[in-house]
Each structure stands twice: as C-alpha cells, then as structure tokens.
Design an enzyme around this catalytic site. Structure first.
Site, PDB file in Angstrom:
ATOM      1  CG  HIS A  42      -1.451   1.371   1.410  1.00 56.28           C
ATOM      2  ND1 HIS A  42      -3.628   1.100   0.745  1.00 56.28           N
ATOM      3  CD2 HIS A  42      -2.067   2.246   1.231  1.00 56.28           C
ATOM      4  CE1 HIS A  42      -3.947   1.759   0.891  1.00 56.28           C
ATOM      5  NE2 HIS A  42      -2.635   2.931   1.640  1.00 56.28           N
ATOM      6  CB  CYS A  43       1.853   3.053  -2.538  1.00 56.85           C
ATOM      7  SG  CYS A  43       3.096   4.596  -2.915  1.00 56.85           S
ATOM      8  N   PRO A  44       1.672   5.300   0.342  1.00 55.57           N
ATOM      9  CG  PRO A  44       2.608   5.879   1.823  1.00 55.57           C
ATOM     10  CD  PRO A  44       2.459   4.274   1.406  1.00 55.57           C
ATOM     11  CG  ASN A 102      -5.035   7.996  -0.364  1.00 56.89           C
ATOM     12  OD1 ASN A 102      -5.034   7.464   0.552  1.00 56.89           O
ATOM     13  ND2 ASN A 102      -6.168   8.863  -0.942  1.00 56.89           N
TER      14      ASN A 102
END
Length: 366
Positions: free
Chosen positions: A193-195, A198
């Site tokens: 999951h890449c912040p 998002n």
C-alpha cells in the site's frame, strides 16, 4: 432466546459461580478432634486455578496462543495506524502535486528563460524535448497509478481458483492475493500500500506505479544535472548577500536564486530516495516477485533448505520475460509504444489465473 429467559439464565449462572467461590473459600473439616481449620494452602491454590480458568474461558479456544493474545492487545494500535495512513494518503497526494507543480513553475519562470537566451540551438531542442517528455510521462503514470483500481477478487463467483480464505473478507483468495488492512479489502497480486498514491499497488496498476517511480527518478536526475551550474551560481549569489555592502540584487533576482537552490536540493534528494526504491522494485520484477512475496519466499527458502530441498518461484519466467509481462510487451514495437510512450493497455491476465513455470515433470519443492 427471549429477553426474560436470557437475563434469568445470566442471573442463575452468576449465582452458581458465587456459590462455587463460597464453597472454595469455606473452612475445611478434618483433624482428630473433629474441629475445623482454614484451608490456606490447597484452598487458595484451587481458588487461583479456578480464577485463571474463568479468565481463560472468556477468550481461549483450541486455536488460541500467545500470538493471538498479542494480536488482540495490539489491535487498537493497528486500527489507529491504518486509519492515520488512510487519511494521510490524501495529504501525501496533495504534497506530491504541490511539489511537482512548484518545480514546474520555477523551471518555466526561472530556468527556461536562461536556457532560451544563452544555450545553443541543439541544447535548447534537447531540453525542450527531453524535459517535456519526462514531465508528460510522470504526470500520466502518476494519475493512472492513483486512479486505477489494483484489482479485487470477485465476490459473486464461487468457483474461482483459491489458495485460502480471507479471515476478514470471508471470500476465497486467489494465488498472489493478500488483504490490505488500510484499504480493508483483498488485492490481486498485492505489492504494497503506497501512501504517496493513496492506493494499493496491485495487478492492474503495478506497471503505472513502477513507470512513475522510474520516470520521476529520471526527471529528478535530469533536473539535478541540467541546473547544477545554475545552482552553483545561485548558491554563490546567496552567500554574497551577507557581504558589506551587499550586492545590488533585485527582489526578483533574489527569488530566482532561492528558487533554483530549492529545485536542485529537492530534485537531488528525491532522485536518491526514489532511485533506491526504484532499483529495489526493479530487482523484484526481475525475480518475478512482489514485495509481499519476497518475505514469504525467503521464509520458504530457509524452511526448505533445512529439509535439503530447493525453493523455486513458480511465477519466475526469466528476467526478460518478467519485464515483458509487466509492461505488456508482445512484439518489439511495444517497447516504444507501451514503455517509452503513455499507454493505457491492461496487464496480461486477469490477476486470478496465473501461468506457472512448473509442470508435473519438473522437480518442485513442496
């Protein structure tokens, strides 16, 4: 069960427990004289054991262990981290857009006029073509990576190949599928999951994510190399501000000097940080792995090595073929149209069925 019978049952259960405790605490009869003496040793020990049994009965079953207890204790912490990451994803996306836009404005207002006025024609053509090509590739792939769904297992199909059942979604999990606690759903071929996006990086946006990292790194390196001489001049000019008397720079010139320093420092920092991440993902792609599978395969390699076996990744088709699968290259011209130019073509496969390299005749460690 009706409400009346429910509270009556709870009351009777509480009374039975209270009577049991009173029975354990009462003095024991014994001795030659027929008198009574307090049951200090055995009574307290049995009372303590009974209390522990009551406490364990609230949460313990045959599948519980210390890891399950720790997961329950840290569940509020996980919930806070997941929700903070989910909400901070919007902030990170806005930060990427803001920083990229600020660099673009500074390049057009401060750097490009210098290039057009003092550089030869061939250098002007090179900077205009290369700079705008990198900018278009960065914007396109970032937009596609943030807006494209990574892919989810179908919930309305019961007959799909699965390796397990998701404990949280309660649906079959196809191979290479993992649950994302931040998105609160299962992701096909989940990488992480890449912040900064998002969004999760999965089967349908993995190519967009890697292409964005690659072209952003190349763009930052291009900016760092192209404006290094301007950076040196601007840094020397800023150092001269503190001379006596100060040099007669106008407000616009001072702003340009500080802007050039900002662009060079930002682009150099991002090139180093994002370049390392891009190299790591390039290694994983060459091995036919995702970030999640890398940890799983390392554990499997150690476990099978102790048994004298060799682990082989079933999704590794060779380094070149792995890159072709990621970029969707089916013929030589696709290296240009699908890799060096913006392309919205879907990835190979549906993310549910996977073509493994092993056959029944191949030795595969199980």
């Amino acid at each position: 069960m009706r409400l009346g019978s429910s509270w009556r049952w709870q009351l009777s259960r509480a009374m039975r427990l209270a009577l049991r405790w009173c029975r354990l605490c009462r003095p024991r009869r014994g001795g030659r004289g027929g008198g009574t003496k307090p049951w200090v040793g055995g009574g307290l020990a049995e009372l303590w054991s009974y209390g522990k049994l009551l406490l364990k009965s609230l949460y313990f079953n045959s599948l519980s262990n210390s890891d399950t207890l720790l997961d329950c204790v840290f569940e509020p912490v996980y919930w806070i981290v997941d929700n903070v990451t989910r909400w901070f994803g919007v902030v990170f996306v806005c930060l990427v857009v803001l920083l990229t836009g600020s660099v673009l404005v500074i390049v057009y207002l401060c750097l490009l006029p210098v290039v057009l006025s003092s550089y030869p024609v061939y250098w002007i053509a090179w900077h205009l073509c290369c700079g705008h090509w990198l900018f278009v590739m960065v914007v396109f792939h970032y937009y596609k990576a943030t807006t494209t769904s990574p892919g989810h297992p179908p919930k309305d199909k019961a007959e799909i190949p699965s390796v397990s059942i998701c404990k949280k979604c309660i649906i079959p999990k196809p191979p290479r599928t993992h649950h994302c606690s931040i998105c609160n759903t299962c992701i096909l071929k989940m990488d992480h999951h890449c912040p900064w996006l998002n969004n999760c990086v999965g089967h349908f946006n993995h190519r967009y994510f890697f292409s964005f990292c690659l072209y952003m790194t190349l763009g930052c390196i291009y900016c760092s190399i192209s404006c290094r001489e301007m950076f040196v001049d601007a840094y020397s000019a800023v150092e001269s501000y503190y001379q006596t008397p100060p040099p007669p720079y106008t407000f616009r010139e001072r702003t340009a000097h500080k802007s050039i320093i900002f662009v060079w420092v930002l682009s150099s920092s991002v090139a180093v940080a994002l370049g390392g991440l891009t190299l790591w993902h390039a290694v994983l792609i060459g091995r036919g792995e995702t970030s999640v599978e890398r940890h799983i395969n390392r554990k499997e390699t150690r476990r099978l090595k102790e048994k004298g076996k060799v682990f082989r990744n079933p999704y590794h088709h060779g380094r070149i073929n792995n890159w072709k699968i990621l970029f969707g290259v089916e013929k030589p011209s696709h290296w240009l149209t699908r890799t060096l130019l913006p392309s919205s073509h879907p990835p190979s496969g549906d993310g549910i069925m996977w073509d493994c390299t092993f056959t029944r005749r191949d030795p595969m460690a199980i």
